[in-house]
Write an enzyme that holds these catalytic residues in place. Structure first.
Site, PDB file in Angstrom:
ATOM      1  N   ARG A 194      22.399  60.368  29.340  1.00 62.44           N
ATOM      2  CA  ARG A 194      22.642  59.169  30.143  1.00 62.44           C
ATOM      3  C   ARG A 194      22.866  59.501  31.610  1.00 62.44           C
ATOM      4  NH1 ARG A 194      24.653  55.885  25.490  1.00 62.44           N
ATOM      5  NH2 ARG A 194      24.969  53.742  26.121  1.00 62.44           N
ATOM      6  N   LYS A 238      17.508  50.590  20.733  1.00 61.09           N
ATOM      7  CA  LYS A 238      17.379  52.023  20.435  1.00 61.09           C
ATOM      8  C   LYS A 238      17.824  52.345  19.003  1.00 61.09           C
ATOM      9  CE  LYS A 238      19.987  53.379  23.954  1.00 61.09           C
ATOM     10  NZ  LYS A 238      20.314  52.104  24.653  1.00 61.09           N
ATOM     11  N   ARG A 282      32.215  45.572  17.623  1.00 53.59           N
ATOM     12  CA  ARG A 282      32.402  46.502  18.744  1.00 53.59           C
ATOM     13  C   ARG A 282      33.053  45.788  19.920  1.00 53.59           C
ATOM     14  NH1 ARG A 282      27.041  50.022  19.899  1.00 53.59           N
ATOM     15  NH2 ARG A 282      28.055  50.041  21.937  1.00 53.59           N
ATOM     16  N   ARG A 302      28.032  47.575  31.595  1.00 60.04           N
ATOM     17  CA  ARG A 302      27.236  48.610  30.913  1.00 60.04           C
ATOM     18  C   ARG A 302      25.808  48.620  31.461  1.00 60.04           C
ATOM     19  NH1 ARG A 302      28.096  46.719  25.034  1.00 60.04           N
ATOM     20  NH2 ARG A 302      26.684  48.394  24.448  1.00 60.04           N
ATOM     21  N   ARG A 325      24.903  40.681  18.775  1.00 66.39           N
ATOM     22  CA  ARG A 325      25.404  41.812  17.978  1.00 66.39           C
ATOM     23  C   ARG A 325      26.922  41.790  17.916  1.00 66.39           C
ATOM     24  NH1 ARG A 325      23.670  47.767  19.814  1.00 66.39           N
ATOM     25  NH2 ARG A 325      25.439  47.553  21.236  1.00 66.39           N
TER      26      ARG A 325
HETATM   27  P1  AMP Z   1      26.033  53.191  22.741  1.00 63.63           P
HETATM   28  O1  AMP Z   1      26.428  53.154  21.284  1.00 63.63           O
HETATM   29  O2  AMP Z   1      24.923  54.160  23.009  1.00 63.63           O
HETATM   30  O3  AMP Z   1      25.785  51.821  23.301  1.00 63.63           O
HETATM   31  O4  AMP Z   1      27.301  53.765  23.532  1.00 63.63           O
HETATM   32  C1  AMP Z   1      28.530  53.061  23.570  1.00 63.63           C
HETATM   33  C2  AMP Z   1      29.415  53.654  24.656  1.00 63.63           C
HETATM   34  O5  AMP Z   1      29.706  55.024  24.338  1.00 63.63           O
HETATM   35  C3  AMP Z   1      28.828  53.682  26.049  1.00 63.63           C
HETATM   36  O6  AMP Z   1      29.008  52.452  26.745  1.00 63.63           O
HETATM   37  C4  AMP Z   1      29.617  54.826  26.685  1.00 63.63           C
HETATM   38  O7  AMP Z   1      30.930  54.408  27.027  1.00 63.63           O
HETATM   39  C5  AMP Z   1      29.741  55.803  25.529  1.00 63.63           C
HETATM   40  N1  AMP Z   1      28.591  56.763  25.481  1.00 63.63           N
HETATM   41  C6  AMP Z   1      27.652  56.846  24.512  1.00 63.63           C
HETATM   42  N2  AMP Z   1      26.763  57.818  24.789  1.00 63.63           N
HETATM   43  C7  AMP Z   1      27.146  58.349  25.983  1.00 63.63           C
HETATM   44  C8  AMP Z   1      26.625  59.368  26.822  1.00 63.63           C
HETATM   45  N3  AMP Z   1      25.509  60.045  26.507  1.00 63.63           N
HETATM   46  N4  AMP Z   1      27.289  59.638  27.979  1.00 63.63           N
HETATM   47  C9  AMP Z   1      28.407  58.986  28.308  1.00 63.63           C
HETATM   48  N5  AMP Z   1      28.950  57.992  27.585  1.00 63.63           N
HETATM   49  C10 AMP Z   1      28.325  57.672  26.415  1.00 63.63           C
END
Ligand code: AMP
Length: 192
Positions: free
Chosen positions: A89, A14, A134, A146, A128
């Site tokens: 989400r 994404k 991260r 996840r 990654r």
């Molecule tokens: P991402 O960078 O999109 O992979 O998000 C990393 C982490 O941030 C996720 O595993 C969640 O813990 C949190 N997170 C990101 N976006 C959301 C969302 N829309 N709702 C809830 N948690 C989120």
């Protein structure tokens, strides 16, 4: 006005594909993951609360991320469109987003759903993790959690947008330019 939801499991690409779409269509990129990581880096209380969920691969509470989206939308009143990356989400987040966009009179144009095989997701995230720093990309059990959280809480959004005629499945396997082309062909057919 073009409002896109860039959707898919963790590791689907994404963030990478959002970069191409922003350049091609002049959209504002709105990644809740990036916003949350900025809060953590700034040492805010919101960041501190979020970090406990993120490090385990759990979702941050809906109210927290919906509040961040509301603030960011309000900060860009003249925007030509947004690309939502990693948001919504949950169904509750999708309903909140529809309400917020309704207030602005600019609904979601389409949900682009990247489809990638399970093992490929794990491989990409582990790869990654070697460079991103991260914590949630470093540990295979957090990565698996996840993906499990995605399947349980996030995948139902395919039905949510499908019911609105806005779900577009995109093959997310292959090279980055191949996937970018598939996305572009779909976006060019969307109403705006
Ligand atoms: P991402 O960078 O999109 O992979 O998000 C990393 C982490 O941030 C996720 O595993 C969640 O813990 C949190 N997170 C990101 N976006 C959301 C969302 N829309 N709702 C809830 N948690 C989120």
């Amino acid at each position: 006005m073009l409002n896109l939801v860039l959707f898919g499991p963790p590791g689907a690409g994404k963030g990478t594909q959002a970069e191409f779409l922003i350049d091609s269509y002049r959209l504002i990129h709105l990644s809740t993951g990036d916003l949350l990581r900025s809060e953590i880096a700034a040492g805010s209380s919101l960041g501190l609360e979020a970090k406990a969920f993120m490090d385990k691969g759990e979702l941050v509470p809906d109210a927290v991320v919906i509040g961040m989206i509301r603030t960011t939308l309000a900060a860009h009143p003249g925007a030509g469109g947004f690309i939502f990356d990693g948001f919504p989400r949950t169904v509750e987040q999708a309903e909140a987003l529809d309400r917020l966009l309704e207030e602005n009179g600019t609904p979601i144009s389409g949900m682009l759903s990247l489809e990638v095989e399970h093992q490929e997701l794990v491989n990409r995230l582990m790869g990654r993790g070697l460079v991103s720093g991260r914590p949630d990309d470093q540990d295979v059990s957090v990565i698996e959690n996840r993906i499990e959280v995605y399947n349980r809480k996030t995948a139902p959004l395919i039905g949510y947008y499908g019911a609105q005629g806005k779900h577009f499945g995109i093959n997310g396997m292959g090279s980055i330019p191949e996937i970018a082309l598939r996305l572009k062909e779909t976006v060019d057919r969307l109403p705006r």
